[in-house]
Design a protein around this motif. Sequence first.
Motif, short mmCIF file in Angstrom:
data_model
loop_
_atom_site.label_atom_id
_atom_site.label_comp_id
_atom_site.label_asym_id
_atom_site.label_seq_id
_atom_site.Cartn_x
_atom_site.Cartn_y
_atom_site.Cartn_z
N ALA A 130 13.48 44.75 84.27
CA ALA A 130 13.11 46.17 84.15
C ALA A 130 11.84 46.33 83.30
N PHE A 131 11.76 45.61 82.18
CA PHE A 131 10.59 45.69 81.31
C PHE A 131 9.34 45.25 82.06
N LEU A 132 9.44 44.14 82.76
CA LEU A 132 8.29 43.63 83.50
C LEU A 132 7.85 44.59 84.60
N GLY A 133 8.81 45.12 85.35
CA GLY A 133 8.47 46.04 86.44
C GLY A 133 7.83 47.32 85.94
N ALA A 134 8.37 47.86 84.84
CA ALA A 134 7.80 49.09 84.27
C ALA A 134 6.38 48.86 83.79
N PHE A 135 6.16 47.77 83.09
CA PHE A 135 4.83 47.48 82.55
C PHE A 135 3.80 47.33 83.67
N LEU A 136 4.13 46.56 84.69
CA LEU A 136 3.17 46.31 85.76
C LEU A 136 2.82 47.59 86.51
N LEU A 137 3.81 48.41 86.82
CA LEU A 137 3.52 49.63 87.58
C LEU A 137 2.67 50.60 86.77
N VAL A 138 2.98 50.79 85.49
CA VAL A 138 2.20 51.69 84.65
C VAL A 138 0.78 51.17 84.47
N THR A 154 8.51 50.29 77.00
CA THR A 154 9.66 50.21 76.08
C THR A 154 10.53 51.45 76.22
N ALA A 155 9.88 52.62 76.29
CA ALA A 155 10.65 53.87 76.40
C ALA A 155 11.47 53.90 77.70
N THR A 157 12.43 51.37 79.51
CA THR A 157 13.46 50.33 79.49
C THR A 157 14.66 50.78 78.66
N LEU A 158 14.39 51.47 77.55
CA LEU A 158 15.49 52.00 76.73
C LEU A 158 16.30 53.03 77.50
N ILE A 159 15.61 53.87 78.27
CA ILE A 159 16.32 54.86 79.09
C ILE A 159 17.24 54.16 80.10
N LEU A 160 16.69 53.14 80.74
CA LEU A 160 17.48 52.40 81.73
C LEU A 160 18.66 51.69 81.06
N ILE A 161 18.43 51.16 79.85
CA ILE A 161 19.53 50.50 79.12
C ILE A 161 20.64 51.50 78.82
N LEU A 162 20.26 52.71 78.43
CA LEU A 162 21.27 53.74 78.16
C LEU A 162 22.07 54.07 79.42
N ILE A 163 21.38 54.14 80.55
CA ILE A 163 22.07 54.43 81.82
C ILE A 163 23.05 53.31 82.15
N LEU A 164 22.58 52.06 82.04
CA LEU A 164 23.43 50.92 82.36
C LEU A 164 24.57 50.77 81.37
N ALA A 165 24.30 51.12 80.09
CA ALA A 165 25.38 51.07 79.09
C ALA A 165 26.49 52.05 79.46
N GLY A 166 26.09 53.23 79.96
CA GLY A 166 27.09 54.20 80.40
C GLY A 166 27.89 53.68 81.58
N VAL A 167 27.19 52.96 82.46
CA VAL A 167 27.87 52.39 83.63
C VAL A 167 28.92 51.37 83.19
N PHE A 168 28.50 50.43 82.34
CA PHE A 168 29.43 49.37 81.93
C PHE A 168 30.54 49.89 81.02
#
Length: 488
Positions: A130-138, A154-155, A157-168
Amino acid sequence: MRLAQRAEFNSSKLFLLKMLVILLTALLGAILAVWLLGSTAFELEGIEFRAGLTPGRSGITELHFPPFGVVEAKTHQGPVKLVISLEQIRSDTLKSHIDNLPDQKQLVEQLQSSARNKIAVFALRQVAVAFLGAFLLVFLIWRPGLLKSLLYTTASTLILILILAGVFRSYDTAAFREPEYKGVLSMAPVAIKFASDSLSDLQKIRDNTRQIVSNLGLLFSSSNSLPVMANPEEQGQVVKILLVSDIHSNPVGIVLCKSLAARFKVDFLINAGDLTDMGSQLETGATQDLATVGVPQLFVGGNHDSPGTINFITALPDSQVLNGEMITLKGVKVLGFADPLSASTAVEYESPEAERESLKEQVSRIKEAVAAQGRPDILVVHNYRLGKEIAPLAGLVVAGHDHRIRIEEGPDGVFVDPGTTGASGLRGLYSEKGISYSAAIAYLLPGSGLLAVDMVQYNPVSHQFSLERQVFQSTESDLIPDRDADST
């Protein structure tokens, strides 16, 4: 003054809007990267899986079991779908579990411990991707500079981590108590009870098969009391050939092949096809022990086999796939032809008309090959209907497909169907009366023809074992001494 304030306000709005758009771009890059690159392969107690996350309807987990279908359940919250696919079962591990069934409690503890480690690795991979994909596209689209690109990355990726944390956090494995089934697995509610009842029976069948076959020598020794042709192997340079068919991924069928090959001391083995049920890599993994049969093997593809099955057989030591070319082994000329469906993943024709047309084409092709290459001693195909059509073209025609062991003698040759050496695969366990494991042993004298055929059958339900020998008069008259001549 007001115009300046309004311009400054609009500029601030545009700046904030731009920041939001860049942040959404980064989040999109992170999601796309996880979707396209986050798939992770891992092994759990010898079973290989692949797991990945995709955007999807709320809270679905899909378990893919190719080629049988999909099991899914609503397991969590959030717009994320978890897809787990079964890739392969390692044959050595499968054999180990069949031979040494683990304690259920111990197995569960091992799986839980391994699963926690695999989940941690999987989660870290998703964050990194996720970090790599976000950096490259931006960086490629907005080019805000390295520092700002890292901040947006970073921002997001943190959002995505929060979403995935809710999932798990909301994940509930108990949802699979009431799953939905797709494909062949739609029959699973009925099959689960069957599987629970029959796995212990499969273990008993395996043990009984080994014990019965281990005592074959005692049974064969009694054949000395039969007439002269009871022991065709004593008639000169006889070649003994083990004929098998329709194993259908049943490991017990492989045990039977190995045991019969050893006990009869056969010269080589002919397999008339349907080694698998669906031709998948997973199924061929369950038949790896064919490599240890200990004699040369000849194989023709059946309708349940696939190009993957053919490649698997080709890679086995001392094995050959027959499909139109005559070979000579131990002085015996063998010609074989694969079922056309073995060249695809289909297991049946689209219509009866298509099957009949294919049968006509195969008969024509085989007649042309025999005319060009000469009459073989043995002709091998998969479908018994085709086998009966071409019976006059060889001294012995071998075919299977219908799982019915039998011998039919005609004016120009003999047709042998070995039945099903794998007892129709696991499907055979559904039968209340049981489906017999079966095979045949052919005795040929090169240059003279077929002497005899032994038919071997074992029914695991009734525990009945039979060995029937059929002698062919056409060759017997040439080899049995003339009693009148001896008396004069």
